[in-house]
Design an enzyme around this catalytic site. Structure first.
Site, PDB file in Angstrom:
ATOM      1  N   THR A   1      38.133  41.026  45.168  1.00  0.00           N
ATOM      2  CA  THR A   1      38.404  39.764  45.872  1.00  0.00           C
ATOM      3  C   THR A   1      37.130  39.235  46.531  1.00  0.00           C
ATOM      4  O   THR A   1      36.787  38.052  46.396  1.00  0.00           O
ATOM      5  CB  THR A   1      39.504  39.977  46.928  1.00  0.00           C
ATOM      6  OG1 THR A   1      40.685  40.435  46.261  1.00  0.00           O
ATOM      7  CG2 THR A   1      39.802  38.704  47.701  1.00  0.00           C
TER       8      THR A   1
ATOM      9  N   GLN B   1      39.734  43.678  35.170  1.00  0.00           N
ATOM     10  CA  GLN B   1      40.687  44.362  34.287  1.00  0.00           C
ATOM     11  C   GLN B   1      40.054  44.907  33.011  1.00  0.00           C
ATOM     12  O   GLN B   1      40.729  45.598  32.249  1.00  0.00           O
ATOM     13  CB  GLN B   1      41.861  43.436  33.925  1.00  0.00           C
ATOM     14  CG  GLN B   1      42.763  43.099  35.093  1.00  0.00           C
ATOM     15  CD  GLN B   1      43.546  44.305  35.640  1.00  0.00           C
ATOM     16  OE1 GLN B   1      43.682  45.329  34.980  1.00  0.00           O
ATOM     17  NE2 GLN B   1      44.043  44.191  36.859  1.00  0.00           N
TER      18      GLN B   1
ATOM     19  N   SER C   1      35.945  45.885  40.327  1.00  0.00           N
ATOM     20  CA  SER C   1      36.651  46.495  41.454  1.00  0.00           C
ATOM     21  C   SER C   1      36.820  47.999  41.212  1.00  0.00           C
ATOM     22  O   SER C   1      37.192  48.412  40.114  1.00  0.00           O
ATOM     23  CB  SER C   1      38.018  45.827  41.595  1.00  0.00           C
ATOM     24  OG  SER C   1      38.836  46.568  42.470  1.00  0.00           O
TER      25      SER C   1
ATOM     26  N   CYS D   1      49.328  41.356  44.071  1.00  0.00           N
ATOM     27  CA  CYS D   1      49.186  40.540  45.271  1.00  0.00           C
ATOM     28  C   CYS D   1      50.377  39.606  45.436  1.00  0.00           C
ATOM     29  O   CYS D   1      50.647  39.137  46.524  1.00  0.00           O
ATOM     30  CB  CYS D   1      47.902  39.724  45.217  1.00  0.00           C
ATOM     31  SG  CYS D   1      46.516  40.698  44.677  1.00  0.00           S
TER      32      CYS D   1
HETATM   33  N1  PLP Z   1      40.728  40.044  39.983  1.00  0.00           N
HETATM   34  C1  PLP Z   1      41.651  40.581  39.175  1.00  0.00           C
HETATM   35  C2  PLP Z   1      41.731  40.126  37.757  1.00  0.00           C
HETATM   36  C3  PLP Z   1      42.536  41.552  39.649  1.00  0.00           C
HETATM   37  O1  PLP Z   1      43.453  42.086  38.835  1.00  0.00           O
HETATM   38  C4  PLP Z   1      42.427  41.952  41.007  1.00  0.00           C
HETATM   39  C5  PLP Z   1      43.403  42.906  41.591  1.00  0.00           C
HETATM   40  O2  PLP Z   1      44.590  42.862  41.286  1.00  0.00           O
HETATM   41  C6  PLP Z   1      41.432  41.376  41.810  1.00  0.00           C
HETATM   42  C7  PLP Z   1      40.609  40.423  41.262  1.00  0.00           C
HETATM   43  C8  PLP Z   1      41.254  41.778  43.232  1.00  0.00           C
HETATM   44  O3  PLP Z   1      40.536  42.981  43.320  1.00  0.00           O
HETATM   45  P1  PLP Z   1      40.602  43.855  44.667  1.00  0.00           P
HETATM   46  O4  PLP Z   1      41.981  44.436  44.728  1.00  0.00           O
HETATM   47  O5  PLP Z   1      39.541  44.898  44.472  1.00  0.00           O
HETATM   48  O6  PLP Z   1      40.285  42.955  45.796  1.00  0.00           O
END
Ligand code: PLP
Length: 405
Positions: A89, A194, A214, A349
């Protein structure tokens, strides 16, 4: 997950085996033992601040810089191009907010991106920047032709398109999109959260200028990520304070998590082929089983042709028959949970919220069908036996729910 829990029923006449099957790896993955082992000293005895000049501080600094070099090597990048963040994020936020503030130009993205991108685009729109959101024509991914049409006569300095969609798994053709963007003087950011576990993320081959990763999606710790920033790409910091990460990300480095990230990424690179092959076998088995047991009752939203999607995601919906009401997707997930199967409706989320997936809506589903979505996301620890159990259980629950309608 290979855990089976034996429970005794009515004075232990019958031992009922309840299998636990974790099928939510797109939401998060369990921490790899190798990763935990690498992190352990920095969670216990080596607790120095990487900015301190004494021996403990220098040890932490060495660990951070060593991790940076190892991450860079995995991506075919330079260590100076790696910015450690608190997760995917923050990496997405830094890419978009930092990118448009430096460029002073607009940004274009897709309606099927993760909220970390879509909400950030909303924020830069509030700041006064031009923002454009394209609705993909095909299974959640924007094509080159669509991008070309969308960019006509628009003042865009940055394009952000995810490498693979986290709900349906569709891959975006990043290398050709990168070429196109560069030919038009536009920077390309990709959210590769992903794809990190199963794809070669060599930044030269992909051609990206910015890329988010991530830790917790690749059997690493939560709360750590990386933004790759191509050398020469200007980025304004979005958090202010210390001058860590070459003034691109203020704040004391999370040393143990950074080491964990590097270890997890190295494991992903080292075991990529066997992990990918395993996931492909499992998903193929799952698809065949679901088609055999549920047939016309389901529609598969993940494109299954070679090279069209990540191997760990399978997204299905249960479209209602004409004149019938749609199934309650949340109830289905709760029933799966009671049978020991942990899946989700889509993005972690947004699960828990009543709203249906914005990705499925953008793909043309109506609200009631989108609300029946189930995302089964596989991991390296899943087995064929678990997939068989999932197929049987899903079919059993579906039939039971049909009777109760
Ligand atoms: N981008 C994608 C495609 C994700 O699947 C996720 C998490 O679900 C994120 C960003 C966010 O990552 P993080 O949980 O490390 O903040």
């Amino acid at each position: 997950m290979n855990t089976s829990v034996g429970t005794s029923v009515g004075g232990a006449e019958r031992a009922q085996m309840l299998m636990q099957v974790y099928l939510d790896h797109a939401a998060t993955t369990p921490l790899d033992a190798v990763v935990l082992e690498a992190m352990m000293p920095h969670l216990t005895t080596s607790y120095g601040n990487a900015s301190s000049v004494h021996a403990l501080g220098r040890k932490a600094r060495f660990a951070v810089e060593d991790s940076r070099e190892r991450v860079a090597a995995c991506l075919g990048a330079e260590p100076s191009e790696i910015v450690f963040t608190s997760g995917g994020t923050e990496a997405d936020n830094l890419a978009i907010k930092g990118g448009v503030s430096a460029l002073q130009k607009g940004v274009l993205t897709s309606a099927t991106e993760h909220e970390a991108i879509l909400k950030t685009i909303e924020a830069v729109h509030q700041w006064g920047y031009e923002t454009h959101i394209v609705t993909p024509a095909h299974a959640g991914a924007v094509s080159l032709a669509q991008l070309n049409a969308a960019l006509q006569s628009r003042s865009v300095g940055l394009v952000s398109l995810m490498h693979a969609n986290n709900e349906v798994g569709t891959l975006t053709r990043i290398p050709e999109i990168a070429q196109f963007c560069h030919a038009h003087g536009i920077l390309l950011h990709t959210d590769a959260v992903q794809t990190a576990g199963t794809f070669d993320l060599n930044v030269e081959a992909l051609g990206v200028d910015l890329m988010s990763l991530s830790g917790h999606k690749i059997y690493g710790p939560k709360g750590v990520g990386v933004l790759y920033v191509r050398g020469g790409v200007d980025l304004k910091a979005i958090a202010h304070g210390g001058s860590q990460e070459r003034k691109r990300r203020a704040g004391t480095e999370n040393v143990a998590a950074i080491i964990g990230f590097a270890a997890a990424l190295e494991q992903a690179v080292q075991h990529r082929e066997e992990r990918t092959a395993h996931l492909k076998v499992l998903r193929h088995h799952l698809v065949e089983g679901l088609q055999a047991t549920l047939g016309e009752a389901i529609r598969i939203n993940t494109p299954l042709d070679e090279g069209e999607s990540v191997p760990h995601i399978l997204n299905i919906v249960f479209p209602p028959k004409p004149g019938e009401s749609a199934m309650d997707g949340e109830m289905l997930l709760l029933n799966l949970d009671m049978e020991g199967i942990y899946a989700s409706s889509g993005s972690a989320c947004t699960s828990g919220a009543i709203e249906p997936s914005h990705v499925l809506l953008a793909m043309g589903y109506n609200v009631s069908t989108a609300a029946t979505a189930v995302r089964l996301s596989l991991g390296k620890g899943n087995t064929v036996e678990e997939i068989d159990y999932t197929i049987d259980t899903l079919a059993k629950i579906y039939r039971r729910m049909q009777l109760l309608k």
